[in-house]
Write a protein that holds these residues in place. Structure first.
Motif, PDB file in Angstrom:
ATOM      1  N   SER A 223      -9.164   8.280  -3.590  1.00  0.00           N
ATOM      2  CA  SER A 223      -7.899   7.561  -3.482  1.00  0.00           C
ATOM      3  C   SER A 223      -8.132   6.259  -2.716  1.00  0.00           C
TER       4      SER A 223
ATOM      5  N   ARG B  40       1.489   7.591  -7.956  1.00  0.00           N
ATOM      6  CA  ARG B  40       2.814   7.850  -7.393  1.00  0.00           C
ATOM      7  C   ARG B  40       3.373   6.526  -6.868  1.00  0.00           C
TER       8      ARG B  40
ATOM      9  N   VAL C 191      -7.224   3.136  -0.669  1.00  0.00           N
ATOM     10  CA  VAL C 191      -6.108   2.610   0.130  1.00  0.00           C
ATOM     11  C   VAL C 191      -6.029   1.097  -0.070  1.00  0.00           C
TER      12      VAL C 191
ATOM     13  N   GLN D 110       0.298   5.317  -4.439  1.00  0.00           N
ATOM     14  CA  GLN D 110      -0.807   6.257  -4.257  1.00  0.00           C
ATOM     15  C   GLN D 110      -1.501   6.463  -5.602  1.00  0.00           C
ATOM     16  N   LYS D 111      -2.801   6.172  -5.641  1.00  0.00           N
ATOM     17  CA  LYS D 111      -3.589   6.334  -6.862  1.00  0.00           C
ATOM     18  C   LYS D 111      -4.704   7.339  -6.601  1.00  0.00           C
ATOM     19  N   TYR D 112      -4.914   8.222  -7.559  1.00  0.00           N
ATOM     20  CA  TYR D 112      -5.939   9.243  -7.420  1.00  0.00           C
ATOM     21  C   TYR D 112      -6.853   9.222  -8.646  1.00  0.00           C
TER      22      TYR D 112
ATOM     23  N   LYS E 269       0.812  -1.218   0.000  1.00  0.00           N
ATOM     24  CA  LYS E 269       0.000   0.000   0.000  1.00  0.00           C
ATOM     25  C   LYS E 269       0.853   1.279   0.000  1.00  0.00           C
ATOM     26  N   THR E 270       1.993   1.233  -0.667  1.00  0.00           N
ATOM     27  CA  THR E 270       2.831   2.425  -0.801  1.00  0.00           C
ATOM     28  C   THR E 270       2.566   3.157  -2.122  1.00  0.00           C
TER      29      THR E 270
ATOM     30  N   ARG F 270     -10.295   7.266   0.406  1.00  0.00           N
ATOM     31  CA  ARG F 270     -10.205   8.657   0.853  1.00  0.00           C
ATOM     32  C   ARG F 270     -10.769   9.571  -0.239  1.00  0.00           C
TER      33      ARG F 270
ATOM     34  N   GLU G 185       5.897  10.230 -10.401  1.00  0.00           N
ATOM     35  CA  GLU G 185       4.508  10.694 -10.401  1.00  0.00           C
ATOM     36  C   GLU G 185       4.097  10.880 -11.849  1.00  0.00           C
TER      37      GLU G 185
END
Length: 315
Positions: free
Chosen positions: A233, A284, A235, A174-176, A171-172, A217, A295
């Motif tokens: 996002s 990221r 998690v 980061q997707k948006y 879980k490192t 999130r 990124e």
């Protein structure tokens, strides 16, 4: 006369495939062979590694010699190679937003599945293999829904696949995502952790106390009359997670054929929208070879941009 009778295959494992499970290796190599048939020959001991029987979970080592028995595929299962002349395949070349010798990043169009199957002749990964015939290794790092557009990571080396998937597990990464949802999303609603349970028969996902822990999130980006653009996002990485969490919050995503609201779809159609408004816009992670932080951004398609412009004018 051509001999179409299947023959025994012997394959020596290269470094790139070290660590891959034998069942996954066979499923990737034997494209048109039903999964049930692959597991049947594994159970019967017809697949040998270094002349020994192995289990489906066996992890390959560089230099392993695999014996694959003759497997006859039913004629209806045979599929023609993916043609690079097909528009959908050729267009993917223009959707590549990053590529080096270790990985490739695609801005996947909505409507394109990540892989073939379930009636689909091909997906993004099969199309990329057709576009990159010289590539010895091309595998999906993760998946996104067929109707979701945006960032999709593809590994070009086994080592890159292992390292990138490890980041997803830990879980490192980061997707948006950008999502257009119904109604006014309250800025105070920044997190939804409702557990999700998937129905294995119809693949519908529901919030259920017996489901898997899920965490998304949210952040409000822009407000319109009767609609909100949010950044989501995830998690955790559950099936349809963002879509179901938005529905659970009372703000379904526009044009979601499983969890949406038809009245909202009709409202956004006035702005020309006719597809799921869920777009993987930003990611990221750490590069699998250089260990540098990366990124990447994927632009929204013109249909999504027009829909937002229409809503802004109504504001």
């Amino acid at each position: 006369m051509k001999d179409d009778k299947p023959k025994v295959q012997f394959i020596e494992i290269a470094d790139d495939f070290e660590g891959q499970r034998i069942d996954n290796f066979l499923r990737a190599r034997l494209k048109n062979v039903p999964k049930s048939m692959i597991y049947r020959v594994l159970r019967k001991g017809e697949v040998r590694v270094n002349k020994k029987r192995i289990k489906p979970e066996y992890k390959l080592q560089a230099g392993d010699l695999i014996r694959i028995p003759p497997i006859r595929v039913p004629e209806q299962e045979n599929a023609a190679p993916v043609s690079t002349k097909l528009d959908k395949v050729a267009e993917l070349e223009n959707c590549i937003i990053y590529e080096d010798e270790h990985m490739l990043v695609l801005n996947k169009p909505s409507g394109t599945a990540v892989h073939g199957g379930s009636g689909l002749k091909f997906g993004a990964i099969e199309a990329l293999r057709a576009l990159r015939p010289q590539a010895r290794f091309l595998e999906l790092v993760h998946r996104i829904d067929r109707d979701t557009s945006g960032i999709l990571l593809v590994a070009k080396k086994r080592s890159a696949l292992r390292m990138l998937q490890a980041q997803f597990r830990e879980k490192t990464v980061q997707k948006y995502y950008f999502a257009l949802v119904m109604g006014e999303w309250k800025p105070s609603c920044r997190k939804i952790t409702a557990p999700l349970l998937k129905n294995e028969v119809n693949s519908i996902v529901r919030v259920n106390p017996n489901g898997k822990a899920s965490d998304t999130r949210f952040k409000v980006l822009e407000k319109y009359p009767n609609a909100t653009l949010v950044q989501a996002s995830p998690v955790t990485g559950r099936t349809h997670q963002i879509r179901v969490h938005c529905q659970y919050a009372g703000h379904p995503i526009a044009w979601d054929d499983r969890y949406g609201d038809r009245r909202f779809d009709a409202y956004t159609a006035k702005g020309g929208l006719s597809r799921l408004f869920l777009h993987a816009a930003n990611i990221r992670f750490v590069h699998p070879a250089t260990n540098e932080s990366m990124e990447l951004n994927a632009d929204m398609g013109p249909e999504l941009v027009r829909a937002l412009d229409y809503l802004r004018k109504r504001s």
